[in-house]
Design a protein around this motif. Sequence first.
Motif, mmCIF file in Angstrom:
data_model
loop_
_atom_site.group_PDB
_atom_site.id
_atom_site.type_symbol
_atom_site.label_atom_id
_atom_site.label_comp_id
_atom_site.label_asym_id
_atom_site.label_seq_id
_atom_site.Cartn_x
_atom_site.Cartn_y
_atom_site.Cartn_z
ATOM 1 N N LYS B 169 71.318 21.999 72.363
ATOM 2 C CA LYS B 169 72.566 21.328 72.813
ATOM 3 C C LYS B 169 73.204 20.090 72.409
ATOM 4 C CE LYS B 169 73.416 24.778 77.098
ATOM 5 N NZ LYS B 169 74.015 25.486 75.425
ATOM 6 N N TRP B 170 74.610 20.393 71.648
ATOM 7 C CA TRP B 170 75.161 18.957 71.083
ATOM 8 C C TRP B 170 75.183 18.071 72.946
ATOM 9 C CZ3 TRP B 170 75.108 17.558 66.574
ATOM 10 C CH2 TRP B 170 75.208 18.466 65.470
ATOM 11 N N SER B 171 75.643 16.462 72.539
ATOM 12 C CA SER B 171 75.848 15.950 73.601
ATOM 13 C C SER B 171 77.307 16.624 74.609
ATOM 14 C CB SER B 171 75.872 14.811 73.862
ATOM 15 O OG SER B 171 76.470 14.485 72.276
ATOM 16 N N ASP B 172 77.740 17.096 73.545
ATOM 17 C CA ASP B 172 79.343 17.503 74.601
ATOM 18 C C ASP B 172 79.032 18.671 75.496
ATOM 19 O OD1 ASP B 172 79.321 19.312 72.297
ATOM 20 O OD2 ASP B 172 81.035 18.502 71.641
ATOM 21 N N THR B 184 77.367 20.680 57.213
ATOM 22 C CA THR B 184 76.501 19.214 57.220
ATOM 23 C C THR B 184 76.191 19.510 54.921
ATOM 24 O OG1 THR B 184 75.451 18.587 58.664
ATOM 25 C CG2 THR B 184 74.732 17.513 57.296
ATOM 26 N N TRP B 185 75.541 20.831 54.827
ATOM 27 C CA TRP B 185 75.222 21.096 53.337
ATOM 28 C C TRP B 185 77.142 20.584 53.174
ATOM 29 C CZ3 TRP B 185 76.547 25.387 50.490
ATOM 30 C CH2 TRP B 185 76.505 25.472 49.690
ATOM 31 N N LYS B 186 77.477 22.108 53.288
ATOM 32 C CA LYS B 186 78.960 21.727 52.672
ATOM 33 C C LYS B 186 80.054 20.237 52.249
ATOM 34 C CE LYS B 186 80.339 26.975 53.558
ATOM 35 N NZ LYS B 186 80.602 27.233 54.956
ATOM 36 N N TYR B 187 79.339 20.032 53.824
ATOM 37 C CA TYR B 187 80.532 18.385 53.927
ATOM 38 C C TYR B 187 80.227 17.532 52.683
ATOM 39 C CZ TYR B 187 80.877 13.667 56.141
ATOM 40 O OH TYR B 187 81.286 12.932 56.475
ATOM 41 N N CYS B 188 78.393 17.533 52.853
ATOM 42 C CA CYS B 188 78.067 16.444 52.023
ATOM 43 C C CYS B 188 78.314 16.293 50.057
ATOM 44 C CB CYS B 188 76.862 16.438 52.160
ATOM 45 S SG CYS B 188 75.918 14.370 51.972
ATOM 46 N N SER B 189 77.752 18.385 50.125
ATOM 47 C CA SER B 189 77.876 18.403 48.702
ATOM 48 C C SER B 189 79.371 18.053 48.008
ATOM 49 C CB SER B 189 77.488 19.515 48.546
ATOM 50 O OG SER B 189 78.177 20.586 49.251
ATOM 51 N N GLN B 242 82.875 18.635 65.401
ATOM 52 C CA GLN B 242 83.355 18.138 65.430
ATOM 53 C C GLN B 242 84.263 16.816 64.074
ATOM 54 O OE1 GLN B 242 81.390 14.523 66.369
ATOM 55 N NE2 GLN B 242 82.447 13.021 67.315
ATOM 56 N N PHE B 243 82.949 17.425 62.746
ATOM 57 C CA PHE B 243 83.807 16.934 61.628
ATOM 58 C C PHE B 243 83.777 17.799 60.453
ATOM 59 C CE2 PHE B 243 81.973 12.623 61.022
ATOM 60 C CZ PHE B 243 80.647 12.794 62.348
ATOM 61 N N ALA B 244 84.499 19.286 60.838
ATOM 62 C CA ALA B 244 85.722 20.008 60.292
ATOM 63 C C ALA B 244 86.091 19.208 59.728
ATOM 64 C CB ALA B 244 85.824 21.318 61.152
ATOM 65 N N ASP B 245 87.168 18.886 60.057
ATOM 66 C CA ASP B 245 88.173 17.844 59.493
ATOM 67 C C ASP B 245 88.933 16.707 58.381
ATOM 68 O OD1 ASP B 245 90.652 18.878 62.470
ATOM 69 O OD2 ASP B 245 90.172 20.204 60.016
ATOM 70 N N CYS B 246 87.063 16.655 58.500
ATOM 71 C CA CYS B 246 86.535 15.287 57.749
ATOM 72 C C CYS B 246 86.555 15.806 56.744
ATOM 73 C CB CYS B 246 85.476 14.692 58.536
ATOM 74 S SG CYS B 246 86.182 14.040 60.785
ATOM 75 N N VAL B 247 85.933 17.533 55.914
ATOM 76 C CA VAL B 247 85.549 16.843 54.791
ATOM 77 C C VAL B 247 86.058 16.382 53.436
ATOM 78 C CG1 VAL B 247 83.871 18.865 53.623
ATOM 79 C CG2 VAL B 247 84.230 19.068 55.706
ATOM 80 N N GLY B 248 85.476 16.045 52.796
ATOM 81 C CA GLY B 248 86.369 15.410 50.891
ATOM 82 C C GLY B 248 86.668 14.336 51.518
ATOM 83 N N ALA B 249 88.528 14.345 51.302
ATOM 84 C CA ALA B 249 88.745 13.174 50.896
ATOM 85 C C ALA B 249 88.879 12.347 52.413
ATOM 86 C CB ALA B 249 89.734 13.346 49.848
ATOM 87 N N ASN B 257 83.512 9.106 62.565
ATOM 88 C CA ASN B 257 82.885 8.693 62.243
ATOM 89 C C ASN B 257 82.036 7.524 62.913
ATOM 90 O OD1 ASN B 257 82.547 9.533 59.421
ATOM 91 N ND2 ASN B 257 84.237 8.427 59.168
ATOM 92 N N ASN B 258 82.426 7.296 64.159
ATOM 93 C CA ASN B 258 82.310 6.027 64.581
ATOM 94 C C ASN B 258 82.115 6.429 65.638
ATOM 95 O OD1 ASN B 258 82.455 4.256 62.838
ATOM 96 N ND2 ASN B 258 84.885 3.605 63.245
ATOM 97 N N SER B 259 81.826 8.100 66.528
ATOM 98 C CA SER B 259 82.021 9.045 67.458
ATOM 99 C C SER B 259 81.489 9.858 67.840
ATOM 100 C CB SER B 259 83.158 8.309 68.908
ATOM 101 O OG SER B 259 83.986 9.075 68.031
ATOM 102 N N PRO B 260 80.291 9.663 66.088
ATOM 103 C CA PRO B 260 79.495 11.247 66.173
ATOM 104 C C PRO B 260 78.898 11.970 67.973
ATOM 105 C CG PRO B 260 78.261 9.111 65.317
ATOM 106 C CD PRO B 260 79.492 8.599 66.007
#
Lengths: 319, 628
Positions: B169-172, B184-189, B242-249, B257-260
């Motif tokens: 489980k995630w901590s939430d 994660t792959w999509k985010y980073c590529s 958590q990071f769905a809206d953080c891909v790309g620009a 980024n500061n509270s993963p």
Amino acid sequence: MSQYVLRRLLIAIPTLLVISLVIYAILALAPGDPLAEFAANPAVPPYVRENIKHALGLDQVWYVRYFKWLTAFFQGEWGYSFASKSPVIDLIKQRLPQTLWVVGVAYLFSILIAVPIGILSAVKQYSLFDQIATTIAFIGFSVPTFFTGLLFILLFSIRLRWLPFIYDSNLVVHDLNTFIQQIKQMAMPVAVLTLFQSASVARFMRSSMLDNLPLDYVRTARAKGLHERMVIMRHVLSNSLIPVVTLIALGIPTVFAGAIITEQIFRVNGLGELLVRSIRSSDTPVVMILTFIFAILVVLFNLLADILYGVLDPRIRYS
Amino acid sequence: MRLASTSRRRVAAFGLLFVLVVPLMAACGGPSTPAAQTTAEPVAQTTAAPSGGGTQATPATAEQATTAPAEQPTQASAEQPTAAPSSGGGQKGGTLKMLYWQAPTGLNGHQGNGTKDLEASGVILEPLASWTPEGVPVARLAAEIPTVENGGVSKDLMTTTWKLKPGIKWSDGSDFSADDVVFTWKYCSDPATACVSLTNFEPIDKAEAVDKNTVKITWKQPNPNFYISFVGYSGYILQQKQFADCVGAKAATCPANNSPIGTGPYKLKDFKPGDSVTYEKNPLYRDADKVGFDTVEIKGGGDAASAAQAVFETGDVDYAWNLQVQKAVLEQIMQGGKANLDAPPGPSVERIEINFANPDPALGDKRAEPDQPHPILSDIRVRQALSLAIDRKTLAEQLYGPLGDPTCNILTAPPDIVSHNTKCDQDIEKAKQLLDEAGWKMNDATGVREKDGKPLVLSYQSSINALRQNEQALVKQDWAKIGVTANLRAIDGGVFFSSDAGNPDTYGHFFADVEMYTSSPSGPDPTTYYDGWTCAQMSQKSNNWNFNNNNRYCNKDYDALVDQLHKEVDPAKRKELFIKLNDKIVGDVVNIPLVARKTTPNGVSKDLQGPKNNPWDSSLWNIAEWHK
């Protein structure tokens, strides 16, 4: 007077704009790369770094970036740090307490210590007290803070184990115990800074008093039969404090700039440390906001000092 | 009357000053309580709220969460304010205090700004597998390590299938699944995300979630280095929600980024970028009862020497990272005796790189371009002489002490691919002989060798760093013995290591004859490391000096060997090739390896059990097992 204040404030605006332009130009044109850390990381080849640069908008010409920054600034968006990707304003809010606790208190202490020392030195000029106070003042002023800081750490933290030398900025003061902790961890940086700053104020106070002591009204006051203490404290001091008060007012913006070296040594991590680290890693958004804030503070406190001078000294009148 | 009114004005003026100064101090600096609370609470709330509502698994998380939060706040508040650590030792719990003199400024490993951020994020985030110090992968979020033998890796090396541990489980409170890995792959590529670990995801053609606990990676080409993705500190898995809206620009300004949110043994409590990070135990961690501490604090700032004092002499902290301190100072501080230095041998090699192109400023635009061969250093005898003249033993002993060993190899780890075929003892006579053969005759009047009227003078640059300047001085001395003059130059690290195309002083531009710095392979498999000396990677004006081959070395035989490496699938043959390539580089004197630097030297308190410094992964890779 109000016209004078208004005029000064209006002149301040273009002054501050020019200051921001000059700072931005210097930062943009100076060598240095916010992504230089990656050189040590073999998994981040240069083309990935270029990618990151593009994402941060760093591949545009500097004046384009400046106008973007300026428009964002007026819209209330003060930018994101390149290093920590967090809003600059959050960084400043996190660090302001440390700076004010340590540097602000040190400034207050240095004034509280320096003013009486200056008065006594002037009144008992060339006495033993004056000689000792002057010597200590010169030593305090000449010895750099990194030396006194390291000396204190060696003595009080490592040899005697009395005081901690790592400042804990997460310490929450909610009872006597934690309050004592806070005092303990503040003691050394405050002492170092006070030693350094009180010297100049003490000397200034002393010379200001010496300027006033031989004046005629003092002789009149003594001739009237006033107690010597009344003469000094009520009459001479009030007049001597005028230039010192303005000096103190001018020194307040330096409190916000933090004591860069002391903050580094004791890990106080306030605004000064943030500024230096951001300059070294070319973190432009942070440097811009911080220096701009300092510029605003300097302009405002200059104005305040001038107003105070006019208020305190009836001989000065501004048109 | 007049006296009274002027004195009243003075009192008013003082009052004005006090009224300005005191509230300024009180409001901002006075009680640190409100300030601390306002920063602490929102962070606590953002992590607590999702577990309370919104997710599907509410009944289950409510059950799990009731016991944990009940204990959490009381324990945390009891431990927090005490400066005296719970060194009344042996039991679980308490606070782990760490000092990272380069303070972490970010907690998202994929957006990090340096090793410190990778380490700080690794306390919260986890990859599918970590590297052990021996260079072997060990499963973290994965159920087992995929290999060709167990079928996890297809025989044609085109696919790799990772099976995940069930029930994580995630901590939430939400469930971890293969979707997060694919995300994660999509985010980073996405190149617009400007992910730091981009090169680790590039070989992937696609990653798909076969089911909730299985991820299948299809590579663009047969990939013998199949642990390049999702292993180690470049492979932290981010929570898709958590990071769905953080891909790309949008990635750079994303507040996440500061509270993963992570799956690791600890979760975030408070973060002050550039100052400190506080973590608390994650009750939903899969082995939560084995986790050794209630809170972990990373404090940053200051310098390495005082950090060493804090761990060796005063015991104020339990762990101090990366004690890059001069040997003389470090050895004195280590006598404090409260800690040990954890510095295993690693792959970082401090070396002098040789410029095969001519950096003469008279060439203008053609300066250091690959088609301008170096007039002096193109001759292998000169290069060999330079290497033979250097006394590596003294250099390592005197300057590095416990932090480095002399080396002849450009590849120094893992131990099973270190070449034993190279030798580099100092041999001044042989060096002189080689130079004589090459036509460089000693001019006895000046003490400098000459050929066709030109003296043997080399420009030697490096970054500003006291240790490096000492190294330069020693090498200059050694070269003077064989009649070579070195002109030393030191450039600010921020400039030297920058990728600024307009600045001539970068190590990429290499507008000097030789330059010195440290580099290393990015993982136990050095394929990309060796790519860095191929003809295709030559750094030059046309690519903004953005490629890896700063030497402008171009050798067909070497390129052929590297090609072979890319095609070789047999692990034993690959190891042979690694050694062969090392021997080729060293034999051709493409660079002069000097010192094999130990992995980031960390100071570990004698009370602290568990830390195993790791050349291939974060120093905190096994922080779940640390205890006092």
